[in-house]
Enzyme design. Structure first.
Site, PDB file in Angstrom:
ATOM      1  N   GLU A  58       0.845  -1.203   0.000  1.00  0.00           N
ATOM      2  CA  GLU A  58       0.000   0.000   0.000  1.00  0.00           C
ATOM      3  C   GLU A  58       0.878   1.249   0.000  1.00  0.00           C
ATOM      4  O   GLU A  58       1.889   1.322   0.702  1.00  0.00           O
ATOM      5  CB  GLU A  58      -0.919  -0.010   1.218  1.00  0.00           C
ATOM      6  CG  GLU A  58      -2.042  -1.016   1.053  1.00  0.00           C
ATOM      7  CD  GLU A  58      -2.990  -1.069   2.234  1.00  0.00           C
ATOM      8  OE1 GLU A  58      -2.828  -0.264   3.176  1.00  0.00           O
ATOM      9  OE2 GLU A  58      -3.877  -1.923   2.211  1.00  0.00           O
ATOM     10  N   THR A 228      -7.970   0.668 -19.667  1.00  0.00           N
ATOM     11  CA  THR A 228      -7.635  -0.671 -19.200  1.00  0.00           C
ATOM     12  C   THR A 228      -6.334  -1.039 -19.894  1.00  0.00           C
ATOM     13  O   THR A 228      -5.896  -0.360 -20.825  1.00  0.00           O
ATOM     14  CB  THR A 228      -8.731  -1.693 -19.586  1.00  0.00           C
ATOM     15  OG1 THR A 228      -9.053  -1.520 -20.964  1.00  0.00           O
ATOM     16  CG2 THR A 228      -9.969  -1.522 -18.742  1.00  0.00           C
TER      17      THR A 228
END
Ligand code: DSN
Length: 417
Positions: A58, A228
């Site tokens: 993270e 994408t």
């Protein structure tokens, strides 16, 4: 399939291994025409199936909440550098899990709930996340929608301008999932400037064409570009955001911690590999061949009396309106699958039918082009499509054509499967 992993998979879970092997066989033995699908290279597949799936990270490179990031930071930096260089962007974020979260991050980063978005209507070719009512984008924001003209099925820029001045959106979305023509990003940027709106260009479908120089790039014109990574760009299932430097902090904060937790590092590595491949001269050739094949397929379909939305294509996809053939999109798609031709039923602009069984089918050439097929194969494909659609209940025709397609597929091996 990663052949090193397969024996372990087989030994541990033969049931799942068998399903994967059957899916690989399906992907080898049929003509895959869903325009958002492709075949990734063995290198992309290897990165996707690597040990990077084991790592949590993270945060962003150099600012993580977990130790042990020596290699992960380097991988993410490489992916970012390659994305910036390939598309000429000030800033790149390679962490979005896919296209929908990427678009959501743009809204979350730049807008307040209740702000107005102007996006392309779904039945006219837009995407769910461009403000369609059932999605967060449609429920949490005030949405105005533009579409295509009825006479030529091109985006009606006069209507976009009129709606922009009427609704004063905070953000305009351009880009589409079922629009076969070039999108004029410069014109959208001018309209956005006139009304003081941000411009988001969703290039998910065409990012490989943009990378390969076969479609104009939105990057110089849009505040933010989303994509994408698995469609024409031929990378893993994932997403990316490219933006102007002034939006970098807001976009990064919106992706993490705004919407997502730990990035999928195996995907980030595979994106880096795909971007490396997309920067090669071979990929430029590939991108142009996708368009050449789509044109060849469109021309032959026209000669069989098919009606094509907008009359043809400039990109990787074709939208066929089957109303004059007396068959629905769903029935046609099912019959075509019986013959080894896999596509999807799709609404056409001003569709008189419902979305679950619409009037059209959507065809795309990225996957067949990856297999090395060319205009000659597109002609055969259009002939088969015509034969199947003329008699959708004739299973003998489907079985015969499926056999012919199996033979053809044997001459055009697909990577990774
Ligand atoms: N679902 C994708 C497509 O098939 O076009 C768009 O995200």
């Amino acid at each position: 399939m990663n052949l090193n992993l397969h024996p372990a998979l087989q030994a541990t879970d033969p049931e799942t291994a068998d399903l994967i092997a059957r899916e690989a066989q399906r992907q080898r033995n049929v003509l895959r025409l869903i325009p958002s699908e492709n075949y990734v290279s063995d290198a992309v597949l290897a990165a996707t199936g690597s040990c990077l799936t084991n790592k949590y990270s993270e945060g962003y490179a150099g600012k993580r909440y977990y130790q042990g990031q020596q290699y992960i930071d380097a991988v993410e930096r490489i992916a970012i550098d390659r994305a910036r260089k390939l598309f000429g962007a000030d800033h790149a974020n390679v962490q979005p899990y896919s296209g929908s979260p990427a678009n959501l991050a743009v809204y979350f980063g730049l807008l307040n709930q209740g702000d107005t978005i102007l996006g392309m209507s779904l039945p006219h070719g837009g995407h769910l996340t461009h403000g369609w009512g059932v999605t967060i984008s449609g429920k949490h924001y005030n949405v105005a929608r533009y579409g295509v003209r009825q006479n030529d099925h091109r985006i009606d820029l006069d209507e976009v301008r009129r709606l922009a001045h009427e609704h004063k959106p905070r953000l305009i979305v351009c880009g589409a999932s079922a629009y076969p023509r070039i999108i004029d990003f410069a014109a959208f940027a001018e309209i956005a400037r006139e009304v003081g709106a941000y411009l988001l260009a969703d290039m998910a479908h065409i990012s490989g064409l943009v990378a390969g120089g076969a479609h104009p790039s939105p990057v110089p014109f849009a505040d933010v570009v989303s994509t994408t990574t698995h469609k024409t760009l031929r990378g893993p299932r994932g997403g990316m955001l490219l933006c102007k430097a002034e939006h970098a902090a807001a976009i990064d904060r919106a992706v993490f911690p705004g919407l997502q937790g730990g990035p999928h590092n195996h995907t980030t590595a595979a994106i880096a590999v795909a971007l490396h491949e997309a920067a090669t001269p071979e990929f430029q050739t590939y991108a142009h061949r996708i368009v050449e094949n789509a044109r060849a397929l469109a021309d032959r379909l026209l000669s069989h009396g098919f009606t094509l939305v907008s009359g043809g294509t400039d990109n990787h996809l074709i939208l066929v309106d089957l109303n004059n053939k007396g068959v629905s999109g769903k029935i046609a798609a099912q019959a075509l699958e019986g013959a080894g031709i896999v596509c999807n039923a799709n609404s056409v602009p001003f569709d008189p039918r419902k979305p679950f069984d619409p009037s059209g089918i959507r065809l795309g050439t990225p996957a067949l082009t990856t297999r090395g097929m060319g205009p000659a194969e597109m002609v055969r494909l259009a002939d088969w499509i015509s034969e199947v659609v003329a008699a959708p209940a004739d299973t003998a025709v489907q079985t015969r054509i499926a056999g012919e397609i199996l033979d053809l597929c044997g001459s055009f091996p697909a990577p990774g499967v």
